[in-house]
Each structure stands twice: as structure tokens, then as C-alpha cells.
Scaffold this motif. Structure first.
Motif, short mmCIF file in Angstrom:
data_model
loop_
_atom_site.label_atom_id
_atom_site.label_comp_id
_atom_site.label_asym_id
_atom_site.label_seq_id
_atom_site.Cartn_x
_atom_site.Cartn_y
_atom_site.Cartn_z
N ARG A 146 48.47 41.20 21.12
CA ARG A 146 48.21 41.43 19.70
C ARG A 146 46.88 42.15 19.48
NH1 ARG A 146 45.56 37.10 20.93
NH2 ARG A 146 43.86 36.29 19.67
N LEU A 147 46.75 42.71 18.29
CA LEU A 147 45.47 43.18 17.78
C LEU A 147 45.41 42.70 16.35
CD1 LEU A 147 42.84 44.84 17.94
CD2 LEU A 147 44.17 46.79 17.10
N ASP A 148 44.55 41.74 16.07
CA ASP A 148 44.41 41.18 14.72
C ASP A 148 43.28 41.89 13.99
OD1 ASP A 148 46.35 39.24 15.28
OD2 ASP A 148 44.86 37.81 16.01
N LEU A 149 43.58 42.38 12.78
CA LEU A 149 42.55 42.95 11.91
C LEU A 149 42.25 41.90 10.85
CD1 LEU A 149 43.81 46.61 11.38
CD2 LEU A 149 42.07 45.79 12.95
N ARG A 150 40.99 41.64 10.60
CA ARG A 150 40.62 40.61 9.63
C ARG A 150 40.10 41.25 8.35
NH1 ARG A 150 39.63 36.26 13.31
NH2 ARG A 150 41.48 36.34 14.59
N HIS A 151 40.35 40.74 7.15
CA HIS A 151 41.19 39.58 6.95
C HIS A 151 42.57 40.02 6.44
CE1 HIS A 151 38.03 36.61 7.53
NE2 HIS A 151 37.27 37.23 6.66
N CYS A 152 42.60 40.71 5.29
CA CYS A 152 43.89 41.02 4.69
C CYS A 152 43.73 42.11 3.65
CB CYS A 152 44.44 39.75 4.03
SG CYS A 152 46.12 39.91 3.41
N CYS A 153 44.82 42.86 3.42
CA CYS A 153 44.87 43.82 2.31
C CYS A 153 45.86 43.30 1.27
CB CYS A 153 45.34 45.20 2.79
SG CYS A 153 44.10 46.18 3.63
N THR A 156 48.13 46.37 -5.73
CA THR A 156 48.57 46.23 -7.11
C THR A 156 48.82 47.61 -7.70
OG1 THR A 156 48.13 45.11 -9.22
CG2 THR A 156 46.27 46.24 -8.20
N ASN A 157 49.65 47.62 -8.72
CA ASN A 157 49.92 48.83 -9.50
C ASN A 157 49.16 48.66 -10.82
OD1 ASN A 157 50.95 50.95 -10.97
ND2 ASN A 157 53.06 50.22 -10.98
N LEU A 158 48.20 49.54 -11.08
CA LEU A 158 47.36 49.41 -12.27
C LEU A 158 47.84 50.28 -13.44
CD1 LEU A 158 43.84 49.33 -10.58
CD2 LEU A 158 45.10 47.41 -11.59
N ALA A 159 49.03 50.83 -13.36
CA ALA A 159 49.55 51.69 -14.44
C ALA A 159 49.44 50.97 -15.78
CB ALA A 159 50.99 52.09 -14.16
N GLY A 160 48.80 51.63 -16.75
CA GLY A 160 48.66 51.08 -18.09
C GLY A 160 47.53 50.10 -18.26
N THR A 176 49.57 37.11 -4.07
CA THR A 176 50.92 37.11 -3.49
C THR A 176 51.30 38.50 -2.97
OG1 THR A 176 51.85 37.54 -5.68
CG2 THR A 176 51.77 35.24 -4.93
N ARG A 177 50.57 39.52 -3.36
CA ARG A 177 50.92 40.89 -2.96
C ARG A 177 50.16 41.32 -1.71
NH1 ARG A 177 51.32 44.13 -8.66
NH2 ARG A 177 53.16 43.06 -9.45
N ILE A 178 50.49 40.69 -0.60
CA ILE A 178 49.89 41.08 0.68
C ILE A 178 50.49 42.42 1.09
CG2 ILE A 178 49.76 40.51 3.14
CD1 ILE A 178 49.64 37.55 2.27
N PHE A 179 49.63 43.35 1.47
CA PHE A 179 50.09 44.70 1.84
C PHE A 179 50.42 44.72 3.32
CE2 PHE A 179 49.34 49.23 2.89
CZ PHE A 179 50.28 49.79 2.04
N ASP A 180 51.71 44.66 3.61
CA ASP A 180 52.18 44.77 5.00
C ASP A 180 53.39 45.69 5.01
OD1 ASP A 180 54.24 43.20 3.95
OD2 ASP A 180 53.81 41.45 5.19
#
Length: 197
Positions: A146-153, A156-160, A176-180
Motif C-alpha cells: 500500500r501507499l497511504d496518503l494522509r488524511h482525506c479529500c 462539494t458542488n458550490l453552484a449557487g 460524507t462526501r469523501i473524494f475517492d
């Protein structure tokens, strides 16, 4: 009598950070500014996610306030056989990992928010915010599997989204919107069917 057997040299475990160990100390790191290194780390994260999702990446030149274009090709898309979104990357070490609650606050310059919030658009935009440890020696851990990148992305959609501050506005990023890769494929599926991210 044959020649003596040659001993094979085993690699040093040098860069391997095993579970449960602390930061790797004593490593001579370069003098590049931490913020510049954070930008490089988040680009690496984006590249890994795009690769796993089967997406291609392109970088607009010159950069006009959007970092990356991500494209996803699939014959199942309704609007085109390949759809694209624009991605703006941000990173911070001021928010701890696993933020409590449904959202965390992230502040943007109003000029940047206006660009991300514009609606309607021909190409949808998302904001991806990476939370990183303050110390660079905690950013990644490598092992044989493995290669773990810390911590997390998070994305969100900011339209409007309205501008509320005089010069800067705090937006709320859902935890809840983890970018994977799964999230990116789901975003592209929605866009490919004519919807929003």
C-alpha cells in the motif's frame, strides 16, 4: 566443487512506516515551502483517484482559477460519450482528520467562490479540499502492499452558493462526501446523464 553461493542483499526497510509507529525522524527533507508541498500532495491524491476511476486529467493553461479538468468516457453517458468536470483543489492542515459533525467550514476568497458558484454552467465545477497533517513526515506511509496518503479529500458542488463575507466566505464541506474513485465515478455518472455532480 562449485562456486560458493552468492548471498542476496535484502533491501533496507528505510522508507517503510509500519502500523503503530510514530513519525519518521532524522530524514533530511527539502526546503520547499510547506504550502507548495501540500499542493503537490493533493495533486498526487487527485491523480490516484482519477486513475482508479478510469478518468483522464488535463491542466488548463494558463490557469484561470480552475486547477484540473477531469474527463470520464463511457458509452452509457447520455449527453456525450465523454463528460468533463472542472476541479479546484485546496488543502489545509488547520482542520484535524475525521472532522466531527456533518460538515466542516472552509474559507474561500469571494472572487474564487463566485467562479465556483456560477450557475448555470456548461461544465460543472467541484471543490476538493484535502485535510493534511501539519507535519510532512506524517503525510504518507508506504508498505509492500500500500501507499497511504494522509488524511482525506472531501468534495462539494458550490453552484449557487451565496457570498456572505466582505472579502472571504466560509463554505460548509460535507464529511460524507469523501473524494475517492467511487465518488468520482458517481459524479461522472450523474453528469453523464445530464444532471449535476
Amino acid at each position: 566443487m562449485g562456486e560458493p553461493a552468492m548471498a542476496l542483499t535484502q533491501p533496507e526497510p528505510g522508507g517503510v512506516l509500519h502500523e503503530g509507529t510514530g513519525p519518521r525522524t532524522g530524514i533530511l527533507r527539502g526546503t520547499l515551502a510547506t504550502t507548495a508541498c501540500m499542493e503537490t500532495l493533493q495533486v498526487g491524491y487527485l491523480h490516484a483517484v482519477a486513475a482508479a476511476a478510469g478518468c483522464s486529467l488535463s491542466q488548463p493553461f494558463p490557469d484561470n482559477g480552475i486547477d484540473w479538468h477531469v474527463s470520464h468516457g463511457a458509452p452509457e453517458h447520455v449527453v456525450d460519450d465523454e463528460v468533463t468536470i472542472k476541479v479546484q483543489l485546496k488543502a489545509t492542515y488547520q482542520i484535524p482528520p475525521r472532522p466531527p459533525g456533518a460538515t466542516f467550514g472552509f474559507t474561500l476568497d469571494n472572487e474564487h467562490l463566485v467562479k465556483l458558484a456560477r450557475t448555470p454552467v456548461a461544465v460543472h465545477k467541484i471543490l476538493v479540499v484535502m485535510l493534511v497533517p501539519r507535519e510532512r513526515d506524517q503525510w504518507l506511509a508506504a508498505g509492500h502492499d500500500r501507499l497511504d496518503l494522509r488524511h482525506c479529500c472531501y468534495w462539494t458542488n458550490l453552484a449557487g452558493h451565496p457570498v456572505t463575507g466582505r472579502r472571504r466566505t466560509t463554505v460548509r464541506i460535507p464529511t460524507t462526501r469523501i473524494f475517492d474513485d467511487r465518488a468520482l465515478c458517481e459524479i461522472m455518472t450523474r453528469v453523464g446523464s445530464g444532471g449535476t455532480p
